[in-house]
Design a protein around this motif. Structure first.
Motif, PDB file in Angstrom:
ATOM      1  N   MET A   1     -25.115  39.299 -52.883  1.00  0.00           N
ATOM      2  CA  MET A   1     -24.523  38.800 -51.654  1.00  0.00           C
ATOM      3  C   MET A   1     -25.326  39.274 -50.441  1.00  0.00           C
ATOM      4  N   ALA A   2     -25.022  38.685 -49.326  1.00  0.00           N
ATOM      5  CA  ALA A   2     -25.835  38.910 -48.129  1.00  0.00           C
ATOM      6  C   ALA A   2     -25.379  40.127 -47.317  1.00  0.00           C
ATOM      7  N   ASP A   3     -26.338  40.666 -46.578  1.00  0.00           N
ATOM      8  CA  ASP A   3     -26.046  41.699 -45.589  1.00  0.00           C
ATOM      9  C   ASP A   3     -25.962  41.009 -44.232  1.00  0.00           C
ATOM     10  N   ILE A   4     -24.818  41.152 -43.587  1.00  0.00           N
ATOM     11  CA  ILE A   4     -24.557  40.452 -42.327  1.00  0.00           C
ATOM     12  C   ILE A   4     -24.303  41.455 -41.211  1.00  0.00           C
ATOM     13  N   LEU A   5     -25.020  41.282 -40.107  1.00  0.00           N
ATOM     14  CA  LEU A   5     -24.818  42.114 -38.929  1.00  0.00           C
ATOM     15  C   LEU A   5     -23.990  41.323 -37.922  1.00  0.00           C
ATOM     16  N   MET A   6     -22.836  41.881 -37.566  1.00  0.00           N
ATOM     17  CA  MET A   6     -21.989  41.284 -36.531  1.00  0.00           C
ATOM     18  C   MET A   6     -22.102  42.139 -35.272  1.00  0.00           C
ATOM     19  N   VAL A   7     -22.415  41.492 -34.149  1.00  0.00           N
ATOM     20  CA  VAL A   7     -22.537  42.186 -32.875  1.00  0.00           C
ATOM     21  C   VAL A   7     -21.310  41.866 -32.027  1.00  0.00           C
ATOM     22  N   ILE A   8     -20.645  42.920 -31.562  1.00  0.00           N
ATOM     23  CA  ILE A   8     -19.467  42.744 -30.714  1.00  0.00           C
ATOM     24  C   ILE A   8     -19.653  43.506 -29.411  1.00  0.00           C
ATOM     25  N   ALA A   9     -18.969  43.042 -28.385  1.00  0.00           N
ATOM     26  CA  ALA A   9     -19.017  43.713 -27.084  1.00  0.00           C
ATOM     27  C   ALA A   9     -18.227  45.020 -27.166  1.00  0.00           C
ATOM     28  N   PRO A  10     -18.599  46.021 -26.351  1.00  0.00           N
ATOM     29  CA  PRO A  10     -17.858  47.279 -26.354  1.00  0.00           C
ATOM     30  C   PRO A  10     -16.398  47.102 -25.930  1.00  0.00           C
ATOM     31  N   GLU A  11     -16.144  46.115 -25.094  1.00  0.00           N
ATOM     32  CA  GLU A  11     -14.772  45.784 -24.676  1.00  0.00           C
ATOM     33  C   GLU A  11     -14.674  44.277 -24.507  1.00  0.00           C
ATOM     34  N   GLY A  12     -13.523  43.725 -24.853  1.00  0.00           N
ATOM     35  CA  GLY A  12     -13.265  42.326 -24.569  1.00  0.00           C
ATOM     36  C   GLY A  12     -13.894  41.330 -25.514  1.00  0.00           C
ATOM     37  N   PHE A  13     -14.134  41.729 -26.783  1.00  0.00           N
ATOM     38  CA  PHE A  13     -14.535  40.710 -27.750  1.00  0.00           C
ATOM     39  C   PHE A  13     -13.270  40.012 -28.227  1.00  0.00           C
ATOM     40  N   ARG A  14     -13.401  38.756 -28.606  1.00  0.00           N
ATOM     41  CA  ARG A  14     -12.245  37.942 -28.982  1.00  0.00           C
ATOM     42  C   ARG A  14     -11.824  38.264 -30.415  1.00  0.00           C
ATOM     43  N   ASP A  15     -10.556  38.579 -30.603  1.00  0.00           N
ATOM     44  CA  ASP A  15     -10.036  39.024 -31.900  1.00  0.00           C
ATOM     45  C   ASP A  15     -10.364  38.067 -33.041  1.00  0.00           C
ATOM     46  N   GLU A  16     -10.020  36.776 -32.867  1.00  0.00           N
ATOM     47  CA  GLU A  16     -10.230  35.810 -33.947  1.00  0.00           C
ATOM     48  C   GLU A  16     -11.712  35.700 -34.306  1.00  0.00           C
ATOM     49  N   GLU A  17     -12.550  35.798 -33.285  1.00  0.00           N
ATOM     50  CA  GLU A  17     -13.974  35.591 -33.497  1.00  0.00           C
ATOM     51  C   GLU A  17     -14.636  36.771 -34.190  1.00  0.00           C
ATOM     52  N   TYR A  18     -13.939  37.876 -34.254  1.00  0.00           N
ATOM     53  CA  TYR A  18     -14.398  39.006 -35.059  1.00  0.00           C
ATOM     54  C   TYR A  18     -13.617  39.066 -36.374  1.00  0.00           C
ATOM     55  N   PHE A  19     -12.298  39.239 -36.279  1.00  0.00           N
ATOM     56  CA  PHE A  19     -11.492  39.482 -37.474  1.00  0.00           C
ATOM     57  C   PHE A  19     -11.472  38.290 -38.434  1.00  0.00           C
ATOM     58  N   HIS A  20     -11.279  37.080 -37.948  1.00  0.00           N
ATOM     59  CA  HIS A  20     -11.217  35.914 -38.834  1.00  0.00           C
ATOM     60  C   HIS A  20     -12.579  35.607 -39.453  1.00  0.00           C
ATOM     61  N   VAL A  21     -13.637  35.717 -38.661  1.00  0.00           N
ATOM     62  CA  VAL A  21     -14.982  35.483 -39.191  1.00  0.00           C
ATOM     63  C   VAL A  21     -15.294  36.530 -40.257  1.00  0.00           C
ATOM     64  N   ARG A  22     -15.003  37.781 -39.954  1.00  0.00           N
ATOM     65  CA  ARG A  22     -15.260  38.855 -40.926  1.00  0.00           C
ATOM     66  C   ARG A  22     -14.496  38.614 -42.229  1.00  0.00           C
ATOM     67  N   GLU A  23     -13.218  38.240 -42.120  1.00  0.00           N
ATOM     68  CA  GLU A  23     -12.411  37.979 -43.325  1.00  0.00           C
ATOM     69  C   GLU A  23     -13.044  36.895 -44.184  1.00  0.00           C
ATOM     70  N   GLU A  24     -13.487  35.811 -43.553  1.00  0.00           N
ATOM     71  CA  GLU A  24     -14.089  34.711 -44.310  1.00  0.00           C
ATOM     72  C   GLU A  24     -15.388  35.142 -44.983  1.00  0.00           C
ATOM     73  N   LEU A  25     -16.185  35.932 -44.302  1.00  0.00           N
ATOM     74  CA  LEU A  25     -17.446  36.401 -44.874  1.00  0.00           C
ATOM     75  C   LEU A  25     -17.195  37.383 -46.020  1.00  0.00           C
ATOM     76  N   GLU A  26     -16.211  38.249 -45.855  1.00  0.00           N
ATOM     77  CA  GLU A  26     -15.892  39.212 -46.910  1.00  0.00           C
ATOM     78  C   GLU A  26     -15.305  38.522 -48.135  1.00  0.00           C
ATOM     79  N   LYS A  27     -14.561  37.429 -47.939  1.00  0.00           N
ATOM     80  CA  LYS A  27     -14.029  36.656 -49.074  1.00  0.00           C
ATOM     81  C   LYS A  27     -15.154  36.171 -49.976  1.00  0.00           C
TER      82      LYS A  27
END
Length: 175
Positions: A1-27
């Motif tokens: 499987m792939a190694d994926i780097l997700m970059v998020i802002a220190p404050e104010g990143f959008r929840d769905e755009e981190y948590f939902h994307v991460r969940e789909e990739l981890e699935k």
């Protein structure tokens, strides 16, 4: 499987755009590493904390198959960040997948990697992509070769699935 780097802002990143994307990739069994400008726990729009694995200054994109920029109001901190822009250019040069959602495609535009590419972005930023030479689309998720863009939180899961599909099928240049 792939190694994926997700970059998020220190404050104010959008929840769905981190948590939902991460969940789909981890699935799909992918390994996720989180990078940001601060190495402490960072805070989402909804005040959820995420522990960061490394600073973007420590990132070597050669270690990853995919680079994903999450969106949200805090993401503009990366619009002119030299390291973030360099990472975009490097991942493209290495023939790997570059993905961005919401306002984050502005980072790709500023890095110069969207010229002549089909892309989408949060509605308020379409002019920036146009100025960078992108062919803006009204589609919610757009794949053009090794670049995937999405226009906001409502398509975060679809965006994550598209990344996994592109990894599985291999990159095909759609020019």
């Amino acid at each position: 499987m792939a190694d994926i780097l997700m970059v998020i802002a220190p404050e104010g990143f959008r929840d769905e755009e981190y948590f939902h994307v991460r969940e789909e990739l981890e699935k799909s069994g992918h390994k996720i590493v989180i990078a940001s400008l601060e190495d402490t726990a960072v805070s989402s729009v909804e005040k959820k904390e995420v522990v960061v694995d490394l600073l973007i200054s420590e990132v070597d994109v050669a270690d990853y198959d995919v680079l994903v920029f999450c969106g949200g109001p805090g993401t503009d901190i990366y619009f002119e960040n030299e390291k973030a822009l360099e990472m975009c250019y490097q991942i493209i040069e290495q023939g790997k997948i570059l993905a961005a959602i919401c306002i984050a495609p502005v980072i790709l535009a500023n890095a110069g990697v969207l010229d002549g590419k089909r892309a989408t972005v949060w509605e308020t930023q379409k002019g920036v992509l146009d100025e960078a030479g992108a062919i803006t689309s009204d589609s919610h998720v757009v794949v053009d070769g090794q670049i995937i863009t999405a226009d906001g939180p409502s398509v975060a899961r679809e965006f994550g699935v598209k990344i996994s599909e592109l990894l599985k099928s291999g990159i095909k240049d759609e020019d």
